[in-house]
Each structure stands twice: as structure tokens, then as C-alpha cells.
Design a protein around this motif. Structure first.
Motif, mmCIF file in Angstrom:
data_model
loop_
_atom_site.group_PDB
_atom_site.id
_atom_site.type_symbol
_atom_site.label_atom_id
_atom_site.label_comp_id
_atom_site.label_asym_id
_atom_site.label_seq_id
_atom_site.Cartn_x
_atom_site.Cartn_y
_atom_site.Cartn_z
ATOM 1 N N CYS A 325 -11.718 -1.740 -33.161
ATOM 2 C CA CYS A 325 -12.324 -1.055 -32.012
ATOM 3 C C CYS A 325 -12.567 0.417 -32.307
ATOM 4 O O CYS A 325 -13.610 0.972 -31.930
ATOM 5 N N VAL A 326 -11.627 1.070 -32.971
ATOM 6 C CA VAL A 326 -11.806 2.484 -33.309
ATOM 7 C C VAL A 326 -12.999 2.667 -34.238
ATOM 8 O O VAL A 326 -13.724 3.668 -34.143
ATOM 9 N N MET A 327 -13.238 1.689 -35.100
ATOM 10 C CA MET A 327 -14.358 1.789 -36.038
ATOM 11 C C MET A 327 -15.712 1.641 -35.364
ATOM 12 O O MET A 327 -16.751 1.756 -36.027
ATOM 13 N N GLN A 328 -15.737 1.394 -34.049
ATOM 14 C CA GLN A 328 -17.011 1.371 -33.342
ATOM 15 C C GLN A 328 -17.594 2.770 -33.186
ATOM 16 O O GLN A 328 -18.798 2.909 -32.948
ATOM 17 N N ILE A 329 -16.774 3.804 -33.309
ATOM 18 C CA ILE A 329 -17.311 5.168 -33.191
ATOM 19 C C ILE A 329 -18.316 5.466 -34.301
ATOM 20 O O ILE A 329 -19.431 5.928 -34.017
ATOM 21 N N SER A 397 -6.596 1.226 -23.309
ATOM 22 C CA SER A 397 -7.686 2.202 -23.231
ATOM 23 C C SER A 397 -8.790 1.875 -24.228
ATOM 24 O O SER A 397 -9.986 2.041 -23.924
ATOM 25 N N ALA A 398 -8.432 1.384 -25.413
ATOM 26 C CA ALA A 398 -9.446 0.991 -26.398
ATOM 27 C C ALA A 398 -10.260 -0.202 -25.903
ATOM 28 O O ALA A 398 -11.489 -0.250 -26.078
ATOM 29 N N ALA A 399 -9.585 -1.178 -25.279
ATOM 30 C CA ALA A 399 -10.304 -2.331 -24.727
ATOM 31 C C ALA A 399 -11.271 -1.897 -23.629
ATOM 32 O O ALA A 399 -12.418 -2.370 -23.560
ATOM 33 N N ILE A 442 -14.481 9.094 -24.648
ATOM 34 C CA ILE A 442 -13.253 9.690 -24.110
ATOM 35 C C ILE A 442 -12.124 8.667 -24.102
ATOM 36 O O ILE A 442 -10.984 8.969 -24.492
ATOM 37 N N LEU A 443 -12.415 7.447 -23.660
ATOM 38 C CA LEU A 443 -11.379 6.415 -23.605
ATOM 39 C C LEU A 443 -10.836 6.092 -24.993
ATOM 40 O O LEU A 443 -9.626 5.894 -25.170
ATOM 41 N N LEU A 444 -11.717 6.049 -25.976
ATOM 42 C CA LEU A 444 -11.245 5.772 -27.334
ATOM 43 C C LEU A 444 -10.478 6.960 -27.917
ATOM 44 O O LEU A 444 -9.547 6.778 -28.719
#
Length: 582
Positions: A325-329, A397-399, A442-444
């Protein structure tokens, strides 16, 4: 006579102490041979390690921040291919420190390997401008162009540069600036969490500067010339290492290694399979099969250390999908921003500058979390909360971030399209302002502020001191696996839906379905970790009792205490005194 000997020993010890005190330099002064005192040397090493860390992260973020834009516009890649390349490079940069650490332990000397890795890092960051530099804009005269590379040659040089740069990054992270180089052995959990909070705060502050400055240079001021900045930053790192040379190279203890840990696990699995097939098991833990007294080839200390490490494997496993999920940035979120309206008050914002929005919550929350940790988390052993609550809230928060990204994609496609120029290419994008995507960033960012320091604390604190470096290596392995899983999801989503879930033209596809699918998986992942989070609330206390009590030395001490207690009972027994009298 014994008293005279003891007096002589005391007098000699006093004289030796006074001699050492006379020879010891005063604080702030140098020795007679010109060398720094021990406190000054440690301070210099810490500063140099931190500078190298910041320079390395500067080059890393400088390469990553606009890679998708470069791959799509200059190399002609489709969106899903550019996202896979970017996530694969980040994942490789997380795995190479483990590989280089193993090479430093077994095959190549640390100093020699540092020189090799610094050369590879220099070579990779120097070759990237060869691919990205607009050679067609530089002429010797009107007939001769200085140099021209075909698309195929550009791709070959590009991949070779990324590979060499990732190997160099691995050497810097594993040998020059590992976490063990910061002397964290004597720190408690409160001090460790404070260190990780401020360490990642400083790293993200550095990345914010990179995303604002380099992305703007790469995209608008000098186009692809911005890839020269990672080269300059890598040169700064090499100069810093050259200034202190061997003094800043950390030398870990040699009583444990990554190969030993893998060997214990492999030996236990082999013996366990044989025992299960031919004999009945007689051990409490399957790793006990690797012990020498159970037919294995490893000592009890090595096996018990590995057992404490394997208890963290569920924690590491639940970090894989979170890292995806973090790698979606730098992948999905970047594509959304790239296909949105970047104009703001007559100024075109760099695409990667939107990453700063995800960094701002981390910069704000670090001081706030520092106060919360002091007042609530470590206030009392009985009433204090566990850092696992940070991980649960961060994963939630990531979800929510990925779910909001799906709704933002639906909202983005409702706006009319307009033409926008990026790197001298005219793209058809949505007229929705890019700031509408801020909530998902912001959430991530909140998730990263909560999860990363807490997970680093648990990985470092809940294992014996001798294998803490190995535990951080395993955390890096699972984080790298999360990056490659993200690349696998993108490839599978594109191939399984014929490009509909990860399209090249976002207004013609359904990218929001990919985000909703990933958000649903992340929600299940969060619930799964929440069910096992209680295992890590008091893990250190359990480890202290079980691990230390299982070592042979501890068992002998307990046996001696039992014998002494038995002797005192016999001496004070009234029955025994009556028998002796009779």
C-alpha cells in the motif's frame, strides 16, 4: 600472608589507575600523537554516519521521485510497466543490504566491499544522466550532434545504472550506516522508540527537500538534467567516507550471522521431516531439532536465538501488504497526480511534489507521538500500552488511504479533460486540481508515522542483542517482498483485466477497482494482525524468562541455588536435629 598479597595487588591497581588517569587526555583535547579522544571520535563517527545516511537517501529519492514520468514520456513505457520498474527498484534497494551484509561476513572484507559498493554507486548515478540527458539539444555544430542513443540502448544503460546504483545503496546501508552503528545496545524501549521516531523524521525531512527541489528541476527547469543531482549527492557520500575512512566503518560482532539463522531453520526442517516420517517427536518446539542434543549441529544458544526471531515472523508477514500500500505513492498515486491539473496560481507544480503532502503528517506527528510515548505508552509496566496499537491504527489508516484513492479516481474522471505539458510532452489530463488527492496522501503519511518506527522498535527490541542486526535484515527482506508483491499485483491486474484495472489512459480504464481490491485486502490484513497483536505486548518479559532460563549456564545457576536451598532446609530441619541427638 594473604592480607599482604591483597595489599600489594591493591597498591598496584591504584598506581596503574593513576598512570592511566595521567595519560588520558582531557575532554576536548587530543592525544600526544594527534588522535582525537574517544568522545570526540564517537561524535565524529555519528555525524559522518548521519551525513552518509542523508546523502544516500538523497540519491535514492532523487532517482525514484520522477522515474515513472521519465519511463512513460522518454522511454515510451506504458503506465503499468513504469510502475513495475519503480517498485522493483525500491524493492531491490531494500534487499541488496541483506546480500551485501552476507558478502561482508563470508566472502569479501568490509573495507574492500565498501570501496566496491561506492564505485558501483558512483557508476550508477553517473550513468543515469547518460540516459536522461537531452543530448539532442547539445550540438558541436549544426551538422554534428554530440551523442545520440537509440531507445534500446537507452533502456540497456538505464537498467544497468539502476542495478549498479541499487547494489551501491545496499553496501552503504549494510556496512557504512547500519542501525547498529548508532550504539543502541544500552537503550531501553522508550529511548529506542524515540530514536526511531526522530531518525525517520530526519530521513523524511530530507526526502521532502528532494521531492520539492529535484522533481522541479527534473520536470521544468532543466528537464532531465535533474538526474545529475543524484550523482553529485553520491559524490558527497564518497567524500564523507573518505574523510574518516576506516574510523566510521562499523564492525559488528561475529558471534552470529544470517547464514547461521538460515542454517538453524533448514536443519530443523530436515530433522523434523525425518522424525515425523520415522519417529515420534519428543520436543516442545520444532526448532529444537536443530540442537546438538537432539541430533542437530547447532548449539542451544544459536537455536534459542533463532526461536526468538521466528516469533517475529507473523509481524513481518503482515508488513508485506502494508508495504504494498505504501508503494502506491510512487506508482498509483503518482499516475493519478500526473493525470490531474497541476496548475496552481499560474505555476505548474512538479508531480513528485505531491509526495510532500504525505510527509507533512509524519513531520508533525513525530513530536506529538514523542509526548504520547512519555505520558501513556511507557508510563507504567502495568497500565502502559503496547506499540502494536500504533501498528493497528497505522494499517487501518493505510487501508482507508487506498479506499479514498479509489473514490478520488471516480471523482477525477467526472471533470472535463484539458491539455497539459509535462517534460515537453502534451498530455490529456483531467481538469480536477491535484490537491483533491491530498486526503489519500495524508492518510498514508499518518500510517507511516505510526507503523514504521513501531515495527522497527519491535524488531530491534524483542530479540537478543546478538541477533538484532539479523532481525532488522529480516524486516528489510519482508519490506522488499512487499514492493515486489505490489509489482506482481500491478502485472496481474493489468494482464487479468486486459489493461482495464491498471490502464495506460486513466480516463478509459477502471483504476479505482484496483484500489478497492487492494483496500479490501489491507482491511483483512489489519484484522489479521489485530488478532495476533497480543503476542507482542509482553514479548520481552516472556523472552527473558524463557530464553535465559533455557541456557545451560542459567540452568546450572538454578541447579546450584536449588542445592543450596536444599542444604539450608536440611540444616534447619527439626527432624534431622532430633536424629542427630539420638
Amino acid at each position: 600472608m594473604p592480607h599482604a598479597d591483597r595489599r600489594d595487588v591493591q597498591e598496584k591497581g591504584f598506581l596503574n589507575h593513576m598512570a592511566d588517569k595521567e595519560q588520558r587526555p582531557l575532554p576536548g583535547r587530543r592525544n600526544h600523537d594527534g588522535k582525537l579522544s574517544q568522545p570526540e571520535k564517537k561524535l565524529q563517527e555519528a555525524i559522518c554516519v548521519l551525513l552518509v545516511e542523508l546523502c544516500e537517501r538523497f540519491t535514492f529519492f532523487g532517482i525514484v521521485c520522477n522515474m515513472i514520468l521519465f519511463c512513460t514520456v522518454k522511454l515510451g513505457y506504458r503506465n503499468y510497466q513504469a510502475a513495475i520498474v519503480n517498485m522493483s527498484f525500491v524493492g531491490t534497494s531494500m534487499l541488496t543490504p541483506v546480500l551485501v551484509g552476507w558478502l561482508a561476513e563470508c566472502l569479501v572484507g568490509r573495507i574492500k566491499l565498501v570501496c566496491i559498493c561506492m564505485f558501483l554507486h558512483f557508476l550508477g548515478t553517473a550513468l543515469l544522466p547518460v540516459v536522461s540527458f537531452p543530448f539532442e539539444d547539445i550540438y558541436i555544430d549544426r551538422r554534428h550532434i554530440l551523442n545520440t542513443l537509440t531507445k534500446r540502448e537507452q533502456k540497456i544503460v538505464f537498467y544497468f545504472a539502476l542495478l549498479t546504483a541499487s547494489l551501491g545503496i545496499g553496501g552503504i546501508r549494510a556496512i557504512v550506516c547500519p542501525l547498529s552503528a548508532y550504539s543502541l545496545e544500552d537503550c531501553g524501549p522508550k529511548e529506542l522508540l524515540s530514536f526511531f521516531n526522530w531518525f525517520y523524521w530526519l530521513v523524511n525531512l530530507n526526502s521532502a527537500v528532494v521531492f520539492v527541489s529535484i522533481s522541479y528541476i527534473q520536470q521544468s527547469v532543466a528537464r532531465n538534467l535533474g538526474f545529475l543531482i543524484p550523482f553529485v549527492s553520491g559524490l558527497m557520500a564518497m567524500i564523507t567516507i573518505h574523510m574518516v575512512r576506516g574510523e566510521m566503518i562499523y564492525k559488528p560482532k561475529t558471534d552470529s550471522s544470517l547464514l547461521t539463522t538460515f542454517g538453524v531453520i533448514t536443519s530443523a526442517l530436515k530433522t523434523c521431516c525425518v522424525r515425523y516420517r520415522y519417529f515420534s517427536g519428543g520436543v516442545t518446539n520444532w526448532l529444537d531439532h536443530a540442537k546438538e542434543n537432539h541430533g542437530g549441529q547447532y548449539s542451544e544458544l544459536q537455536v534459542e536465538s533463532t526461536k526468538s526471531l521466528t516469533r517475529l515472523f507473523p509481524l513481518f508477514t503482515f508488513q508485506i501488504l502494508y508495504r504494498t500500500c505504501v508503494m502506491q505513492i510512487p506508482s498509483g498515486y503518482y499516475l493519478q497526480t500526473m493525470n490531474s491539473n497541476l496548475h496552481f496560481s499560474g505555476f505548474v507544480l512538479p508531480v513528485a511534489a505531491m509526495n510532500v503532502i504525505s510527509i507533512v503528517p509524519l513531520l508533525i506527528l513525530a513530536p506529538v507521538l514523542e509526548c504520547i510515548n512519555s505520558s501513556c505508552l511507557f508510563s507504567s509496566k502495568d497500565t502502559g500500552y503496547s506499540p502494536t496499537i500504533y501498528i493497528v491504527v497505522g494499517q487501518l489508516s493505510a487501508a482507508l488511504s487506498v479506499m479514498v484513492a479509489g473514490f478520488s479516481e471516480i471523482h477525477r474522471k467526472q471533470f472535463p479533460q484539458l491539455e497539459q505539458m509535462l517534460s515537453e510532452e502534451v498530455l490529456l489530463v483531467s481538469s480536477m486540481p491535484c490537491f483533491h488527492l491530498a486526503p489519500q496522501y495524508i492518510l498514508l503519511g499518518v500510517a507511516e508515522a505510526l507503523v514504521t518506527p513501531s515495527c522497527a522498535l519491535l524488531s530491534f527490541w524483542l530479540v537478543p542483542e546478538r541477533i538484532r542486526g539479523i532481525s532488522m535484515h529480516f524486516l528489510a527482506l519482508f519490506n522488499g517482498a512487499g514492493c515486489f508483491m505490489g509489482a506482481f499485483f500491478v502485472q496481474t491486474a493489468h494482464a487479468g483485466t486486459e489493461g482495464n484495472w491498471f490502464p495506460h489512459l486513466l480516463h478509459e480504464g477502471k483504476l479505482e477497482r484496483f484500489f478497492f481490491f487492494l483496500a479490501s485486502l489491507m482491511m483483512v490484513n489489519t484484522l489479521g494482525f489485530w488478532t495476533i497483536a497480543h503476542r507482542y505486548n509482553n514479548l520481552h518479559q516472556d523472552y527473558t524468562n524463557e530464553f535465559r532460563g533455557s541456557l545451560p549456564g542459567e540452568k546450572l545457576l538454578k541447579h546450584e541455588k536449588t542445592l543450596k536451598h536444599y542444604d539450608t532446609v536440611l540444616e534447619s530441619s527439626p527432624v534431622l536435629s532430633i536424629i542427630e541427638k539420638t
